[in-house]
Design an enzyme around this catalytic site. Structure first.
Site, PDB file in Angstrom:
ATOM      1  N   GLU A  50       3.402   1.686   3.081  1.00  0.00           N
ATOM      2  CA  GLU A  50       4.310   0.510   2.888  1.00  0.00           C
ATOM      3  C   GLU A  50       5.440   0.811   1.929  1.00  0.00           C
ATOM      4  O   GLU A  50       6.705   0.832   1.969  1.00  0.00           O
ATOM      5  CB  GLU A  50       3.821  -0.945   2.699  1.00  0.00           C
ATOM      6  CG  GLU A  50       2.910  -1.410   3.791  1.00  0.00           C
ATOM      7  CD  GLU A  50       2.087  -2.461   3.408  1.00  0.00           C
ATOM      8  OE1 GLU A  50       1.580  -3.337   4.153  1.00  0.00           O
ATOM      9  OE2 GLU A  50       1.842  -2.839   2.307  1.00  0.00           O
ATOM     10  N   ASP A  54      -6.378  -8.373   1.828  1.00  0.00           N
ATOM     11  CA  ASP A  54      -6.102  -9.878   1.603  1.00  0.00           C
ATOM     12  C   ASP A  54      -7.080 -10.206   0.714  1.00  0.00           C
ATOM     13  O   ASP A  54      -6.583 -10.743  -0.648  1.00  0.00           O
ATOM     14  CB  ASP A  54      -6.809 -10.514   2.885  1.00  0.00           C
ATOM     15  CG  ASP A  54      -6.007 -10.744   3.908  1.00  0.00           C
ATOM     16  OD1 ASP A  54      -4.727 -10.109   3.820  1.00  0.00           O
ATOM     17  OD2 ASP A  54      -6.344 -10.951   5.103  1.00  0.00           O
ATOM     18  N   ASN A  73       1.035  -1.140   0.069  1.00  0.00           N
ATOM     19  CA  ASN A  73       0.129  -0.029  -0.011  1.00  0.00           C
ATOM     20  C   ASN A  73       0.811   1.545   0.012  1.00  0.00           C
ATOM     21  O   ASN A  73       2.209   1.108  -0.142  1.00  0.00           O
ATOM     22  CB  ASN A  73      -0.992  -0.079   1.128  1.00  0.00           C
ATOM     23  CG  ASN A  73      -0.389  -0.100   2.364  1.00  0.00           C
ATOM     24  OD1 ASN A  73       0.872   0.576   2.721  1.00  0.00           O
ATOM     25  ND2 ASN A  73      -0.877  -0.828   3.623  1.00  0.00           N
TER      26      ASN A  73
END
Length: 339
Positions: free
Chosen positions: A214, A282, A211
């Site tokens: 990150e 996920d 993301n």
């Protein structure tokens, strides 16, 4: 802005999902517990709310939620990870079996507990989260047993999905061996990274999906100072020898980069309602991986991942999406894009 996936491509890709698997899912595994209730008073013992519990439930968490997502899409998988010798490990294995998911890749050890996260919540907000975990690296004997399972499974699986939560399961050596064995057997490796893992650990994988936060952390750890999406994608791709990078941008959608590109392609966010972002990443990586292994282009695969995330953020807790929900959501948003 990148054009939405066509209905024909959507159907062609999703109809191939049952032929894709099994996918080998490797990473930190654990349980998610939700304690739900109402707050009607403040505790006389301290200035904190008192939750009157009305409902509790436990679900597959961390990388096991990836396998659960894949199963909901009709894609088979094998989960590889480490649990402790405790009641939470037994509960996790029971939930996997109840959901017709394999426990063959679950390695037990006595040096750390099974990861367990409890979220205490009302109908309107999360009050707190309680984590039970040990983030230290695995003992060498446990790592060896995990790698034995991984090496056994890779040749018979269609691809590898690494889900890293930075909980100590995935060492640099483990990821390097996964990449080497996968390359030997011509299998692609897709990674959902952790911001606490040194980015060099992911060198040579086929696709990286951080993301924005990150990506910014990883780029900084590589010695660069930029928050510009294209520059971050280029740095990650070139420095780590990764052909494809997808950066999820929250409310701004997704940025797609293929090595050698001079720009990123942007897919806008499509969520109609956001109730809980737990598990949205996920779902995105599950659909992205399944779609690419089904022969989709990277852009079409990202559209499917984006739609899946749009479905699950409107649900409570760690959630999954099935094909019926995915198609219904796609049909709904495609009307707006085709106006």
């Amino acid at each position: 802005m990148t054009s939405i996936i066509t209905k024909d491509n959507f159907k062609k890709i999703t109809e191939k999902f049952t032929d894709v698997g099994p996918i080998l899912v490797i990473g930190d595994i654990g349980l998610d517990k939700y304690t739900f209730g109402d707050v009607k008073r403040i505790s006389p013992e301290a200035p904190v709310p008192v939750l009157e519990v009305t409902k509790e439930w436990t679900t597959l968490g961390l990388a096991t939620n990836i396998s659960n997502n894949l199963s909901s899409l009709g894609v088979s998988s094998t989960i590889c990870g480490v649990v402790g010798e405790d009641m939470h490990a037994s509960k996790l294995e029971s939930l996997l079996e109840e959901n017709d998911l394999s426990i063959w890749g679950v390695v037990r050890c006595n040096e750390r507990p099974t990861i367990f996260k409890e979220r205490v919540t009302t109908s309107t907000q999360q009050i707190c989260r309680v984590d039970y975990e040990d983030k230290s690296q695995l003992a060498s004997s446990t790592q060896e047993r995990l790698l034995e399972r991984i090496n056994e499974f890779i040749p018979n699986h269609s691809g590898v999905l690494i889900e890293d939560y930075g909980k100590g399961t995935l060492s640099k050596e483990t990821i390097a061996e996964v990449v080497a064995v996968a390359r030997k057997h011509n299998k692609k490796v897709f990674v959902d990274p952790s911001r606490t893992t040194p980015p060099e650990h992911y060198r040579g994988v086929d696709l990286l999906k951080p993301n924005r936060a990150e990506a910014e952390t990883m780029v900084s750890m590589l010695g660069h100072n930029t928050t510009e999406v294209l520059e971050m994608a280029k740095i990650l791709s070139e420095s780590l020898e990764i052909p494809e990078v997808v950066i999820t941008l929250g409310g701004e959608g997704m940025a797609i980069f293929t090595k050698g590109d001079d720009k990123v392609r942007i897919i806008p966010t499509v969520a109609n309602e956001v109730f809980d972002v737990s598990g949205a990443g996920d779902t995105a990586i599950s659909l992205l991986t399944s779609s690419l292994l089904a022969g989709a282009s990277l852009t079409d695969a990202c559209w499917l991942g984006n739609c899946g995330s749009g479905v699950v953020v409107a649900k409570k807790g760690t959630a999954t999406v099935n094909l019926e929900e995915l198609e219904e959501f796609y049909d709904d948003i495609s009307k707006n894009f085709n106006k």
